[in-house]
Design a protein around this motif. Structure first.
Motif, mmCIF file in Angstrom:
data_model
loop_
_atom_site.group_PDB
_atom_site.id
_atom_site.type_symbol
_atom_site.label_atom_id
_atom_site.label_comp_id
_atom_site.label_asym_id
_atom_site.label_seq_id
_atom_site.Cartn_x
_atom_site.Cartn_y
_atom_site.Cartn_z
ATOM 1 N N ALA A 1 34.423 40.101 41.786
ATOM 2 C CA ALA A 1 33.041 39.622 41.649
ATOM 3 C C ALA A 1 32.535 39.817 40.232
ATOM 4 C CB ALA A 1 32.137 40.343 42.653
ATOM 5 N N VAL A 2 32.805 40.981 39.646
ATOM 6 C CA VAL A 2 32.353 41.256 38.271
ATOM 7 C C VAL A 2 33.050 40.319 37.296
ATOM 8 C CG1 VAL A 2 32.364 42.973 36.412
ATOM 9 C CG2 VAL A 2 31.700 43.650 38.731
ATOM 10 N N LEU A 3 34.352 40.151 37.447
ATOM 11 C CA LEU A 3 35.084 39.261 36.537
ATOM 12 C C LEU A 3 34.644 37.807 36.680
ATOM 13 C CD1 LEU A 3 38.580 40.947 36.817
ATOM 14 C CD2 LEU A 3 37.141 40.820 34.752
ATOM 15 N N MET A 4 34.302 37.390 37.888
ATOM 16 C CA MET A 4 33.772 36.033 38.081
ATOM 17 C C MET A 4 32.456 35.875 37.325
ATOM 18 S SD MET A 4 34.561 35.523 42.168
ATOM 19 C CE MET A 4 33.598 34.012 42.336
ATOM 20 N N ASN B 1 41.859 31.136 44.581
ATOM 21 C CA ASN B 1 42.291 32.064 43.532
ATOM 22 C C ASN B 1 42.719 31.314 42.280
ATOM 23 O OD1 ASN B 1 41.775 34.196 45.201
ATOM 24 N ND2 ASN B 1 43.916 34.697 45.606
ATOM 25 N N ARG B 2 43.330 30.152 42.459
ATOM 26 C CA ARG B 2 43.778 29.344 41.320
ATOM 27 C C ARG B 2 42.610 29.003 40.401
ATOM 28 N NH1 ARG B 2 44.301 24.025 39.957
ATOM 29 N NH2 ARG B 2 43.363 23.293 41.888
ATOM 30 N N ILE B 3 41.478 28.633 40.977
ATOM 31 C CA ILE B 3 40.300 28.286 40.174
ATOM 32 C C ILE B 3 39.677 29.539 39.565
ATOM 33 C CG2 ILE B 3 37.983 27.269 40.250
ATOM 34 C CD1 ILE B 3 40.353 25.249 40.346
ATOM 35 N N LYS B 4 39.677 30.637 40.312
ATOM 36 C CA LYS B 4 39.164 31.892 39.752
ATOM 37 C C LYS B 4 39.938 32.261 38.488
ATOM 38 C CE LYS B 4 37.523 33.941 44.106
ATOM 39 N NZ LYS B 4 37.725 32.793 44.998
ATOM 40 N N THR B 5 41.243 32.061 38.531
ATOM 41 C CA THR B 5 42.083 32.373 37.377
ATOM 42 C C THR B 5 41.946 31.319 36.281
ATOM 43 O OG1 THR B 5 43.661 33.544 38.766
ATOM 44 C CG2 THR B 5 44.469 32.770 36.649
ATOM 45 N N ASP C 1 38.912 32.885 34.316
ATOM 46 C CA ASP C 1 39.752 33.879 33.639
ATOM 47 C C ASP C 1 39.875 35.203 34.396
ATOM 48 O OD1 ASP C 1 40.281 32.089 31.538
ATOM 49 O OD2 ASP C 1 38.451 32.688 30.496
ATOM 50 N N VAL C 2 39.822 35.138 35.731
ATOM 51 C CA VAL C 2 40.100 36.330 36.536
ATOM 52 C C VAL C 2 41.620 36.507 36.521
ATOM 53 C CG1 VAL C 2 39.976 37.397 38.822
ATOM 54 C CG2 VAL C 2 38.072 35.975 37.999
ATOM 55 N N PRO C 3 42.113 37.631 35.993
ATOM 56 C CA PRO C 3 43.562 37.816 35.898
ATOM 57 C C PRO C 3 44.240 37.839 37.267
ATOM 58 C CG PRO C 3 42.411 39.419 34.519
ATOM 59 C CD PRO C 3 41.369 38.743 35.379
ATOM 60 N N GLU C 4 45.410 37.226 37.341
ATOM 61 C CA GLU C 4 46.165 37.198 38.592
ATOM 62 C C GLU C 4 46.484 38.596 39.089
ATOM 63 O OE1 GLU C 4 49.587 34.642 38.538
ATOM 64 O OE2 GLU C 4 48.431 32.960 37.719
ATOM 65 N N ASP C 5 46.751 39.539 38.160
ATOM 66 C CA ASP C 5 47.098 40.892 38.594
ATOM 67 C C ASP C 5 45.908 41.593 39.254
ATOM 68 O OD1 ASP C 5 45.928 41.039 35.996
ATOM 69 O OD2 ASP C 5 46.772 43.028 35.684
ATOM 70 N N VAL C 6 44.678 41.250 38.870
ATOM 71 C CA VAL C 6 43.493 41.806 39.532
ATOM 72 C C VAL C 6 43.397 41.257 40.952
ATOM 73 C CG1 VAL C 6 40.954 41.851 39.536
ATOM 74 C CG2 VAL C 6 42.212 42.247 37.406
ATOM 75 N N LEU C 7 43.635 39.963 41.107
ATOM 76 C CA LEU C 7 43.608 39.356 42.437
ATOM 77 C C LEU C 7 44.698 39.941 43.332
ATOM 78 C CD1 LEU C 7 42.963 35.669 41.333
ATOM 79 C CD2 LEU C 7 41.346 37.184 42.488
ATOM 80 N N GLU C 8 45.874 40.203 42.775
ATOM 81 C CA GLU C 8 46.960 40.786 43.557
ATOM 82 C C GLU C 8 46.658 42.234 43.939
ATOM 83 O OE1 GLU C 8 50.628 40.247 41.419
ATOM 84 O OE2 GLU C 8 50.340 38.075 41.326
ATOM 85 N N LYS C 9 46.117 43.000 43.007
ATOM 86 C CA LYS C 9 45.883 44.433 43.243
ATOM 87 C C LYS C 9 44.677 44.690 44.143
ATOM 88 C CE LYS C 9 45.395 48.861 40.910
ATOM 89 N NZ LYS C 9 45.402 49.576 39.634
ATOM 90 N N TYR C 10 43.549 44.002 43.879
ATOM 91 C CA TYR C 10 42.299 44.278 44.593
ATOM 92 C C TYR C 10 41.927 43.203 45.608
ATOM 93 C CZ TYR C 10 41.811 47.622 40.812
ATOM 94 O OH TYR C 10 42.027 48.643 39.918
ATOM 95 N N GLY C 11 42.443 42.002 45.418
ATOM 96 C CA GLY C 11 42.131 40.877 46.290
ATOM 97 C C GLY C 11 40.990 40.037 45.739
#
Length: 153
Positions: A60-63, A35-39, A43-53
């Motif tokens: 996938a779309v943000l990546m 997740n650290r690298i995704k962010t 630029d995948v927002p941390e709140d998206v990772l927290e909310k949706y995983g």
């Protein structure tokens, strides 16, 4: 084209670059397993990772969008999932995989995203098979989005 891969670990980029002349269409590939690298990198927002995983359509779309922006390419592919044999949950069992293909055209962005749901009760699909099937589906989706744009010209 550029790729951002998690569960496939670069297999899509490898399959594209194994073809002679790929340098004419392939810009870069990123393996963003954490997740650290995704962010940090995509630029995948941390709140998206927290909310949706990390394993979600949204991620996938943000990546895909993130790798497109970083590379300046017209097509971005984002892959995230659970290849197993461990890591699955009741909500997201092993074999849950999301593939997103995003393409920038002159005045719009086309997005194609699929939940592959590569799981079954018999546990016949191995980690390698899940990864291979994901790459094949991603290549098919890239072809589909390109064909759609060709028909619309």
């Amino acid at each position: 084209m550029s790729t951002a891969e998690s569960c496939t670990g670069g297999m899509l980029a490898q399959s594209i670059t194994s073809v002679s002349g790929a340098s004419e269409i392939f810009e870069m590939g990123v393996v963003s397993y954490s997740n650290r690298i995704k962010t940090m990198l995509l630029d995948v927002p941390e709140d998206v990772l927290e909310k949706y995983g990390a394993v979600s359509q949204q991620t996938a779309v943000l990546m895909a969008q993130g790798v497109m922006v970083k590379s300046g390419s017209d097509i971005g592919v984002g892959i995230t999932g659970i290849a197993g044999p461990t890591g699955g949950t009741e909500d997201k069992p092993v074999g849950t995989v999301y593939v997103a293909v995003v393409r920038n055209t002159n005045d719009e962005q086309r997005v194609l995203v699929k939940n592959l749901a590569l799981y079954n009760e018999e546990k016949e699909l191995t980690r390698d098979k899940i990864r291979q099937l994901t790459v094949l589906k991603a290549l098919e989706m890239i072809a589909l989005i390109c064909e759609a744009d060709e028909r619309n010209k």
